[in-house]
Design a protein around this motif. Sequence first.
Motif, mmCIF file in Angstrom:
data_model
loop_
_atom_site.group_PDB
_atom_site.id
_atom_site.type_symbol
_atom_site.label_atom_id
_atom_site.label_comp_id
_atom_site.label_asym_id
_atom_site.label_seq_id
_atom_site.Cartn_x
_atom_site.Cartn_y
_atom_site.Cartn_z
ATOM 1 N N ALA A 70 0.836 -1.196 0.000
ATOM 2 C CA ALA A 70 0.000 0.000 0.000
ATOM 3 C C ALA A 70 0.871 1.245 0.000
ATOM 4 N N PRO A 71 0.626 2.198 -0.912
ATOM 5 C CA PRO A 71 1.380 3.456 -0.906
ATOM 6 C C PRO A 71 1.187 4.221 0.401
ATOM 7 N N GLN A 72 1.956 5.289 0.575
ATOM 8 C CA GLN A 72 1.925 6.029 1.837
ATOM 9 C C GLN A 72 0.709 6.930 1.993
ATOM 10 N N ALA A 73 -0.081 7.109 0.964
ATOM 11 C CA ALA A 73 -1.252 7.979 1.055
ATOM 12 C C ALA A 73 -2.277 7.417 2.034
ATOM 13 N N ALA A 74 -3.022 8.312 2.677
ATOM 14 C CA ALA A 74 -4.068 7.901 3.619
ATOM 15 C C ALA A 74 -5.106 7.047 2.894
ATOM 16 N N GLY A 75 -5.550 5.978 3.551
ATOM 17 C CA GLY A 75 -6.575 5.119 2.981
ATOM 18 C C GLY A 75 -6.105 4.233 1.848
ATOM 19 N N ALA A 76 -4.794 4.076 1.685
ATOM 20 C CA ALA A 76 -4.271 3.336 0.528
ATOM 21 C C ALA A 76 -4.512 1.832 0.628
ATOM 22 N N GLU A 77 -4.776 1.327 1.831
ATOM 23 C CA GLU A 77 -4.966 -0.118 1.981
ATOM 24 C C GLU A 77 -6.289 -0.589 1.357
ATOM 25 N N ARG A 78 -7.331 0.243 1.437
ATOM 26 C CA ARG A 78 -8.650 -0.212 0.988
ATOM 27 C C ARG A 78 -8.675 -0.650 -0.471
ATOM 28 N N PRO A 79 -8.183 0.152 -1.416
ATOM 29 C CA PRO A 79 -8.220 -0.327 -2.806
ATOM 30 C C PRO A 79 -7.384 -1.582 -3.033
ATOM 31 N N GLN A 80 -6.281 -1.735 -2.283
ATOM 32 C CA GLN A 80 -5.484 -2.953 -2.422
ATOM 33 C C GLN A 80 -6.269 -4.177 -1.964
ATOM 34 N N VAL A 81 -6.988 -4.035 -0.865
ATOM 35 C CA VAL A 81 -7.802 -5.150 -0.362
ATOM 36 C C VAL A 81 -8.933 -5.449 -1.334
ATOM 37 N N GLU A 82 -9.591 -4.419 -1.851
ATOM 38 C CA GLU A 82 -10.710 -4.630 -2.766
ATOM 39 C C GLU A 82 -10.265 -5.351 -4.034
ATOM 40 N N ARG A 83 -9.096 -4.999 -4.553
ATOM 41 C CA ARG A 83 -8.592 -5.671 -5.748
ATOM 42 C C ARG A 83 -8.242 -7.130 -5.459
ATOM 43 N N ALA A 84 -7.665 -7.367 -4.280
ATOM 44 C CA ALA A 84 -7.334 -8.751 -3.918
ATOM 45 C C ALA A 84 -8.606 -9.584 -3.782
ATOM 46 N N LEU A 85 -9.630 -9.019 -3.178
ATOM 47 C CA LEU A 85 -10.892 -9.737 -3.031
ATOM 48 C C LEU A 85 -11.530 -10.011 -4.384
ATOM 49 N N ALA A 86 -11.468 -9.030 -5.285
ATOM 50 C CA ALA A 86 -12.031 -9.223 -6.622
ATOM 51 C C ALA A 86 -11.304 -10.323 -7.380
ATOM 52 N N ALA A 87 -10.021 -10.501 -7.064
ATOM 53 C CA ALA A 87 -9.225 -11.548 -7.720
ATOM 54 C C ALA A 87 -9.445 -12.924 -7.098
ATOM 55 N N GLY A 88 -10.202 -12.987 -5.998
ATOM 56 C CA GLY A 88 -10.570 -14.280 -5.438
ATOM 57 C C GLY A 88 -9.751 -14.788 -4.282
ATOM 58 N N VAL A 89 -9.046 -13.919 -3.556
ATOM 59 C CA VAL A 89 -8.303 -14.419 -2.400
ATOM 60 C C VAL A 89 -9.281 -14.956 -1.362
ATOM 61 N N ARG A 90 -8.830 -15.882 -0.572
ATOM 62 C CA ARG A 90 -9.724 -16.506 0.406
ATOM 63 C C ARG A 90 -9.406 -16.121 1.842
ATOM 64 N N GLY A 91 -8.345 -15.343 2.054
ATOM 65 C CA GLY A 91 -7.983 -14.900 3.403
ATOM 66 C C GLY A 91 -7.112 -13.668 3.321
ATOM 67 N N LEU A 92 -7.056 -12.901 4.417
ATOM 68 C CA LEU A 92 -6.338 -11.628 4.409
ATOM 69 C C LEU A 92 -5.549 -11.439 5.695
ATOM 70 N N LEU A 93 -4.253 -11.131 5.538
ATOM 71 C CA LEU A 93 -3.407 -10.663 6.635
ATOM 72 C C LEU A 93 -3.053 -9.217 6.308
ATOM 73 N N ILE A 94 -3.287 -8.291 7.248
ATOM 74 C CA ILE A 94 -3.107 -6.885 6.922
ATOM 75 C C ILE A 94 -2.502 -6.125 8.091
ATOM 76 N N ALA A 95 -1.596 -5.209 7.766
ATOM 77 C CA ALA A 95 -1.003 -4.297 8.753
ATOM 78 C C ALA A 95 -1.129 -2.876 8.189
ATOM 79 N N PRO A 96 -2.227 -2.188 8.450
ATOM 80 C CA PRO A 96 -2.399 -0.836 7.904
ATOM 81 C C PRO A 96 -1.387 0.136 8.503
ATOM 82 N N ARG A 97 -1.064 1.200 7.742
ATOM 83 C CA ARG A 97 -0.117 2.188 8.243
ATOM 84 C C ARG A 97 -0.711 2.971 9.416
ATOM 85 N N TRP A 98 -1.908 3.519 9.248
ATOM 86 C CA TRP A 98 -2.632 4.248 10.287
ATOM 87 C C TRP A 98 -1.780 5.336 10.955
#
Length: 373
Positions: free
Chosen positions: A119-147
């Motif tokens: 995820a780039p350094q911009a605020a809220g950058a994690e959401r589009p990355q997660v949405e694209r991964a979900l659209a591609a069919g991932v079945r699980g998510l490990l995430i560490a947002p910058r916050w």
Amino acid sequence: MREPVDSRRKRILSVVHARGAVKVSSLAEELDVSAVTLRRDVEELARAGMLRRGHGVVRPMGGVERTTAVPAPRDGEPAGEGGAIALVVPERHSYLYETLHGARTALEAAGEHITLRIAPQAAGAERPQVERALAAGVRGLLIAPRWRSRAGEEADYGWLSEVEVPTVLMERRPRAGSALHALDSVCTDHWYGIHLAVDHLVSLGHRRIVLAARNDSPTARSIRAAFAEIAGARPEVEDWAVVLSSPTAGPGEPGSREEAPDLAALVHGRGFTGAVLHGDEDALMLVQKLAENGIRVPRDCSVVAYDDVVAALGSTSLTAVAPPRGEIGRAAAELLMHRLAHPPGTTGPVRRVELLPGLEVRGSTQELPHPAH
């Protein structure tokens, strides 16, 4: 010394299981094995039913490749994520990359297919990355947002709580009572880390202690709150302060006007003999600035760094609190795999796991000759 055949073949299986499908030529180059040797190993592994080969590509057997239909990737979307586990971490974050490595090691050992998204350094950058991964069919998510700020953190609570695949937060602890309180998470007990640092300095006779810390991450906010609580409650601590560690270390909060002070002047002016510095790079730079102003570490001021990524590499090797970064990732991956291996609702209650950091004592702390009373 020639690598044993069994060891080489285990490496081949590990890469194939992690990737899902690998070109034979690429695999030979990556593993630094001759093409002839690799083809012979692949033939033997295929004959033993441990992988599949064909048309110059090696593929895993069994459950790593899944036949579940997934949405087709969108324009520009990388293919091959169906059935994978997505790891989402912020760019240029060495601390979290060690957590990522721990998670990856555990997933690869289990034969899971991994897709990494930065995820780039911009605020809220994690959401589009997660949405694209979900659209591609991932079945699980490990995430560490910058916050970087509390406001930015809470802005993610709503959508992240509605992700429809099993999800585990790494090295993040959402606000109590928030929408993410009931999401699985694994993180360091930073209160205990600061307790270790302060207790170490107090045991050496230090009674005036300053925390110079970042203010642009959940870890930084936890460290600041813990230090204020612990230093304020220790009767041995006669004076303490919390300051920004560098002009680029914050502020994370909108509207904050906190400025980084001249730490050397502060140490001289208030007689601080102990300092806790977060994170490692800021700590090493601050130690250099102290030396430039005639404050010798540890003779004049004992220093404890917080992170222990590069703390040991300075001209003065820094005593440091060492969060279990790799173990955080490994525990998060194991928790996610536990969720994925069982039907929803059968894996027990939500888990908010905390792992305790350690203290690595090095050359930047020493006992005061005459502790103040």
